[in-house]
Scaffold this active site. Structure first.
Site, PDB file in Angstrom:
ATOM      1  N   THR A  18       0.843  -1.197   0.000  1.00  0.00           N
ATOM      2  CA  THR A  18       0.000   0.000   0.000  1.00  0.00           C
ATOM      3  C   THR A  18       0.875   1.243   0.000  1.00  0.00           C
ATOM      4  OG1 THR A  18      -1.695   1.275   1.187  1.00  0.00           O
ATOM      5  CG2 THR A  18      -0.214  -0.027   2.548  1.00  0.00           C
ATOM      6  N   LYS A  23      -3.214   3.327   6.495  1.00  0.00           N
ATOM      7  CA  LYS A  23      -3.669   1.930   6.440  1.00  0.00           C
ATOM      8  C   LYS A  23      -2.679   1.028   7.171  1.00  0.00           C
ATOM      9  CE  LYS A  23      -6.061   2.000   1.934  1.00  0.00           C
ATOM     10  NZ  LYS A  23      -6.146   1.317   0.629  1.00  0.00           N
ATOM     11  N   GLU A  47      -4.967  -0.002 -10.658  1.00  0.00           N
ATOM     12  CA  GLU A  47      -6.310  -0.479 -10.294  1.00  0.00           C
ATOM     13  C   GLU A  47      -7.181  -0.398 -11.539  1.00  0.00           C
ATOM     14  OE1 GLU A  47      -7.785   1.779  -6.949  1.00  0.00           O
ATOM     15  OE2 GLU A  47      -6.288   0.923  -5.598  1.00  0.00           O
ATOM     16  N   ASP A  76      -8.448  -2.366  -0.231  1.00  0.00           N
ATOM     17  CA  ASP A  76      -9.043  -1.333  -1.063  1.00  0.00           C
ATOM     18  C   ASP A  76     -10.284  -0.845  -0.335  1.00  0.00           C
ATOM     19  OD1 ASP A  76      -9.062   0.247  -3.250  1.00  0.00           O
ATOM     20  OD2 ASP A  76      -9.758  -1.266  -4.662  1.00  0.00           O
ATOM     21  N   GLY A 152      -8.016  11.461   5.055  1.00  0.00           N
ATOM     22  CA  GLY A 152      -9.077  11.095   4.113  1.00  0.00           C
ATOM     23  C   GLY A 152     -10.438  11.650   4.502  1.00  0.00           C
ATOM     24  N   LYS A 174     -11.816   4.711  16.809  1.00  0.00           N
ATOM     25  CA  LYS A 174     -12.115   4.469  15.392  1.00  0.00           C
ATOM     26  C   LYS A 174     -11.883   2.987  15.067  1.00  0.00           C
ATOM     27  CE  LYS A 174     -10.871   5.117  10.604  1.00  0.00           C
ATOM     28  NZ  LYS A 174      -9.926   5.537   9.590  1.00  0.00           N
TER      29      LYS A 174
HETATM   30  P1  ITT Z   1      -3.418   2.185  -1.697  1.00  0.00           P
HETATM   31  O1  ITT Z   1      -4.353   1.932  -2.876  1.00  0.00           O
HETATM   32  O2  ITT Z   1      -1.990   2.390  -2.118  1.00  0.00           O
HETATM   33  O3  ITT Z   1      -3.567   1.164  -0.605  1.00  0.00           O
HETATM   34  P2  ITT Z   1      -5.025   4.579  -1.353  1.00  0.00           P
HETATM   35  O4  ITT Z   1      -5.004   5.709  -0.356  1.00  0.00           O
HETATM   36  O5  ITT Z   1      -4.967   4.963  -2.807  1.00  0.00           O
HETATM   37  O6  ITT Z   1      -3.829   3.582  -0.992  1.00  0.00           O
HETATM   38  P3  ITT Z   1      -7.603   3.341  -1.832  1.00  0.00           P
HETATM   39  O7  ITT Z   1      -7.323   3.198  -3.299  1.00  0.00           O
HETATM   40  O8  ITT Z   1      -8.201   2.183  -1.105  1.00  0.00           O
HETATM   41  O9  ITT Z   1      -6.268   3.703  -1.039  1.00  0.00           O
HETATM   42  O10 ITT Z   1      -8.455   4.655  -1.646  1.00  0.00           O
HETATM   43  C1  ITT Z   1      -9.394   4.799  -0.687  1.00  0.00           C
HETATM   44  C2  ITT Z   1      -9.495   6.256  -0.306  1.00  0.00           C
HETATM   45  O11 ITT Z   1     -10.684   6.379   0.512  1.00  0.00           O
HETATM   46  C3  ITT Z   1      -8.330   6.705   0.579  1.00  0.00           C
HETATM   47  O12 ITT Z   1      -7.293   7.304  -0.143  1.00  0.00           O
HETATM   48  C4  ITT Z   1      -9.014   7.711   1.515  1.00  0.00           C
HETATM   49  O13 ITT Z   1      -9.080   8.978   0.895  1.00  0.00           O
HETATM   50  C5  ITT Z   1     -10.418   7.144   1.640  1.00  0.00           C
HETATM   51  N1  ITT Z   1     -10.520   6.284   2.826  1.00  0.00           N
HETATM   52  C6  ITT Z   1     -10.548   4.919   2.874  1.00  0.00           C
HETATM   53  N2  ITT Z   1     -10.629   4.468   4.132  1.00  0.00           N
HETATM   54  C7  ITT Z   1     -10.627   5.571   4.916  1.00  0.00           C
HETATM   55  C8  ITT Z   1     -10.663   5.794   6.295  1.00  0.00           C
HETATM   56  O14 ITT Z   1     -10.684   4.794   7.178  1.00  0.00           O
HETATM   57  N3  ITT Z   1     -10.649   7.050   6.735  1.00  0.00           N
HETATM   58  C9  ITT Z   1     -10.608   8.078   5.883  1.00  0.00           C
HETATM   59  N4  ITT Z   1     -10.568   7.970   4.558  1.00  0.00           N
HETATM   60  C10 ITT Z   1     -10.571   6.723   4.068  1.00  0.00           C
END
Ligand code: ITT
Length: 195
Positions: A18, A23, A47, A76, A152, A174
């Site tokens: 990741t 995460k 993706e 994801d 996020g 959380k």
């Molecule tokens: P990887 O794909 O490299 O793991 P990413 O940040 O791009 O990292 P995702 O493609 O899964 O991850 O994108 C999900 C997005 O949704 C993430 O970047 C956050 O902006 C949001 N998100 C997901 N889970 C969250 C959480 O627990 N709290 C806040 N925002 C979250």
């Protein structure tokens, strides 16, 4: 839980691929309780475009396994807002980087229907034919203002039954309710049983 779980077939250890450090911190805390250790590989992988996080994550996991030939998992996640027809959903990462929380609140201005859900999909793969999917969903609502300062969409998502956004909660609080915890815990229970 006791004991340290590492990969049996191991040229090396279980990898969590990741580019998102938040995460990693959440996964360390959850999987650590089960004695599952992993090595973080900081990599942004392709993706595919699809509506389902399961489909997207499965394809990404296959892509990574073909190149790394090492047991690995990815996660994801996405925020699905009912009044926006499920947007941003699979486009959550891009949406956050472009219009951000302010943009989402703007899109929802004047909307009383605030229901949404956070989804998490964890995919584990240790051979081309062996792929395992674990999911977590948390329903909730979108706040009308930015509340709190975490990563996020944490500042705009209020999980069902709570009055605070994810961002207003402490890290542990959380973790107790999060979509990622649900999916990772299912993964952990399965992993502990398998090894
Ligand atoms: P990887 O794909 O490299 O793991 P990413 O940040 O791009 O990292 P995702 O493609 O899964 O991850 O994108 C999900 C997005 O949704 C993430 O970047 C956050 O902006 C949001 N998100 C997901 N889970 C969250 C959480 O627990 N709290 C806040 N925002 C979250």
């Amino acid at each position: 839980m006791t004991g340290l779980v590492t990969c049996r077939n191991s040229r090396s250890r279980l990898l969590f691929v990741t580019s998102n450090m938040n995460k990693v911190l959440e996964a360390k805390s959850i999987l650590g309780k089960f004695g599952i250790v992993f090595k973080h590989l900081n990599l942004k992988y392709p993706e595919i475009q699809a509506e389902s996080l399961r489909v997207i994550a499965s394809e990404s996991a296959r892509y990574l396994y073909e190149r790394l030939s090492n047991p690995l998992f990815i996660e994801d996640s996405g925020l699905f807002i009912d009044a926006l027809g499920g947007f941003p959903g699979p486009y959550s990462s891009y949406t956050y980087k472009t219009i951000g929380n302010n943009g989402i609140l703007k899109l929802m201005e004047g909307t009383s229907r605030r229901s949404a859900r956070f989804e998490s999909v964890v995919v584990y793969i240790d051979s081309p034919k062996s792929i395992h999917i674990f999911t977590g969903v948390v329903k909730g609502t979108i706040s009308s203002t930015i509340r709190g300062q975490k990563w996020g969409f944490d500042p705009i998502f209020i999980p069902e039954g709570k009055s605070q956004t994810y961002a207003e909660m402490g890290f542990d609080e959380k973790q107790m309710v999060s979509h990622r915890r649900i999916a990772l815990e299912k993964f952990a229970f399965w992993m502990v049983k398998k090894l």
